[in-house]
Design an enzyme around this catalytic site. Structure first.
Site, short mmCIF file in Angstrom:
data_model
loop_
_atom_site.label_atom_id
_atom_site.label_comp_id
_atom_site.label_asym_id
_atom_site.label_seq_id
_atom_site.Cartn_x
_atom_site.Cartn_y
_atom_site.Cartn_z
N SER A 146 24.29 31.07 65.98
CA SER A 146 25.43 31.41 66.99
C SER A 146 25.87 32.90 66.81
O SER A 146 25.34 33.50 65.81
CB SER A 146 26.54 30.50 66.23
OG SER A 146 27.86 31.16 66.87
N TYR A 160 30.99 28.55 58.69
CA TYR A 160 30.05 28.29 59.83
C TYR A 160 29.08 29.61 60.11
O TYR A 160 27.98 29.51 60.35
CB TYR A 160 30.98 27.77 60.79
CG TYR A 160 30.33 27.79 62.26
CD1 TYR A 160 29.49 26.54 62.58
CD2 TYR A 160 30.38 28.81 63.27
CE1 TYR A 160 28.71 26.49 63.68
CE2 TYR A 160 29.58 28.76 64.35
CZ TYR A 160 28.99 27.36 64.91
OH TYR A 160 28.02 27.52 65.78
P1 NAP Z 1 28.68 19.48 70.09
O1 NAP Z 1 29.15 19.30 71.73
O2 NAP Z 1 29.69 19.19 68.97
O3 NAP Z 1 27.20 18.37 69.84
C1 NAP Z 1 26.91 18.30 68.53
C2 NAP Z 1 25.86 17.28 68.33
O4 NAP Z 1 25.20 17.54 67.21
C3 NAP Z 1 25.98 16.02 68.87
O5 NAP Z 1 25.02 15.50 69.47
C4 NAP Z 1 26.17 15.17 67.61
O6 NAP Z 1 26.08 13.83 67.47
C5 NAP Z 1 25.11 15.96 66.76
N1 NAP Z 1 25.71 16.03 65.08
C6 NAP Z 1 26.58 16.47 64.51
N2 NAP Z 1 26.59 16.33 63.42
C7 NAP Z 1 25.12 15.64 63.10
C8 NAP Z 1 24.57 15.32 61.92
N3 NAP Z 1 25.21 15.54 60.73
N4 NAP Z 1 23.18 14.69 62.31
C9 NAP Z 1 22.75 14.59 63.15
N5 NAP Z 1 23.45 14.86 64.40
C10 NAP Z 1 24.80 15.62 64.48
O7 NAP Z 1 27.79 20.75 69.65
P2 NAP Z 1 27.34 22.01 70.66
O8 NAP Z 1 28.45 22.87 71.05
O9 NAP Z 1 26.11 21.37 71.81
O10 NAP Z 1 26.45 22.89 69.35
C11 NAP Z 1 25.10 22.45 69.44
C12 NAP Z 1 24.49 23.53 68.43
O11 NAP Z 1 24.88 24.89 69.04
C13 NAP Z 1 25.37 23.73 66.98
O12 NAP Z 1 24.24 24.03 66.17
C14 NAP Z 1 26.33 24.74 67.23
O13 NAP Z 1 26.60 25.52 66.02
C15 NAP Z 1 25.61 25.94 68.07
N6 NAP Z 1 26.31 26.46 69.04
C16 NAP Z 1 27.27 26.20 69.79
C17 NAP Z 1 28.15 26.98 70.47
C18 NAP Z 1 29.43 26.56 71.27
O14 NAP Z 1 30.13 27.42 71.72
N7 NAP Z 1 29.10 25.26 71.91
C19 NAP Z 1 28.28 28.40 70.03
C20 NAP Z 1 27.31 28.79 69.36
C21 NAP Z 1 26.34 27.84 68.76
P3 NAP Z 1 26.89 12.57 68.02
O15 NAP Z 1 26.88 12.68 69.39
O16 NAP Z 1 26.41 11.46 67.22
O17 NAP Z 1 28.09 13.02 67.36
#
Ligand code: NAP
Length: 251
Positions: A146, A160
């Site tokens: 991130s 985080y």
């Molecule tokens: P999200 O929409 O909240 O989705 C999270 C996903 O991770 C879901 O599929 C969830 O499964 C799964 N998950 C959560 N905890 C878990 C665990 N303990 N074991 C296995 N699966 C787990 O997240 P996102 O925004 O797509 O983010 C994905 C990645 O990108 C993360 O690493 C995040 O830090 C990074 N990121 C995101 C952003 C942003 O702005 N969105 C920015 C920078 C980095 P369930 O569906 O079963 O809950």
């Protein structure tokens, strides 16, 4: 088995960036294991979309915060696909907006266990299967970092941000460790992306609040992040390892 399509495990493939990666990878010919932790219906929706488009995928439950779950999850992938060519370490969590002097040991333990230990343990399972040193045929790993790793997350979630700083360091270290074993390891560092992670951290209006601070003046889509991930996984990136690509609209 060598003629079979490449296989990919996407942790947290049920929603957000992971779901976009799973769908784009399937359309590029990968067989995809779609990991989820609680939201089985979301994982089944992603799998259904892939199968409807003629691809191959299955949902696999597993908490990346649990070493036992990770072991079982990779075992299921072995059974279903018989080989592993790619891993996307995407599962990650945020927590409620908080100052460091308000954070509890329990919060920190969960954050580091899911975001750091989970990614390292999944990568270890992947290396045991992919490394030519272990009899594998090589492969590629992409970690989700991130831009918080650079910005620090002050006043919001320094824990985080620090966990993602660890992912950057881990990416470089593992890349160099397995560079002669047929495995490339890279990371993508997204900025503000339109997913449910913001609401799950108690900040449903976060995108609207921060949009104006992005040089491109907009949030990114999960698909835009997935495009970078798929490039890093592909043979087009054959000389790229230990790289961290910002997908952040210039933020
Ligand atoms: P999200 O929409 O909240 O989705 C999270 C996903 O991770 C879901 O599929 C969830 O499964 C799964 N998950 C959560 N905890 C878990 C665990 N303990 N074991 C296995 N699966 C787990 O997240 P996102 O925004 O797509 O983010 C994905 C990645 O990108 C993360 O690493 C995040 O830090 C990074 N990121 C995101 C952003 C942003 O702005 N969105 C920015 C920078 C980095 P369930 O569906 O079963 O809950």
């Amino acid at each position: 088995m060598s003629g079979a399509a490449k296989s990919l495990l996407v942790t947290g493939g049920s929603r957000g960036i992971g779901a976009a990666v799973a769908i784009l990878a399937a359309s590029s010919g990968y067989r995809v294991a779609v990991n989820f932790v609680t939201n089985k219906a979301a994982a089944e929706t992603v799998v259904g979309e892939i199968i409807a488009a003629g691809g191959e995928a299955f949902p696999v439950r597993g908490d990346v915060g649990s070493a036992r779950d990770i072991e079982a999850m990779f075992g299921e992938v072995d059974q279903r696909f018989g080989r592993l060519d790619a891993l996307v370490n995407n599962a990650g969590i945020v927590d409620k907006k908080s100052r460091v002097d308000e954070m509890t040991a329990e919060r920190l333990d969960r954050m580091m266990r899911v975001n750091i230990t989970g990614s390292v343990l999944c990568a270890a399972e992947a290396v045991r299967r992919m490394s030519v040193k272990h009899g594998g045929s090589g492969g590629a790993i992409v970690n989700l970092s991130s831009v918080a790793a650079i910005l620090g997350g002050s006043g919001q979630y320094v824990d985080y941000a620090a966990s993602k700083g660890a992912i950057d360091t881990f990416t470089v270290g593992l890349a160099r460790e397995v560079a002669q074993e047929g495995i490339r390891v890279n990371a993508v560092r997204p900025g503000i992306i339109d997913t449910e992670i913001h609401a799950s951290g108690g900040e449903p209006n976060r995108i609207a609040q921060l949009r104006g601070s992005v040089p491109m003046m907009r949030e990114g889509t999960a698909h835009e992040v997935a495009e970078a991930v798929l490039w890093l996984l592909s043979d087009a990136a054959s000389y790229t390892t230990g790289a961290i690509i910002d997908v952040s609209g210039g933020r």
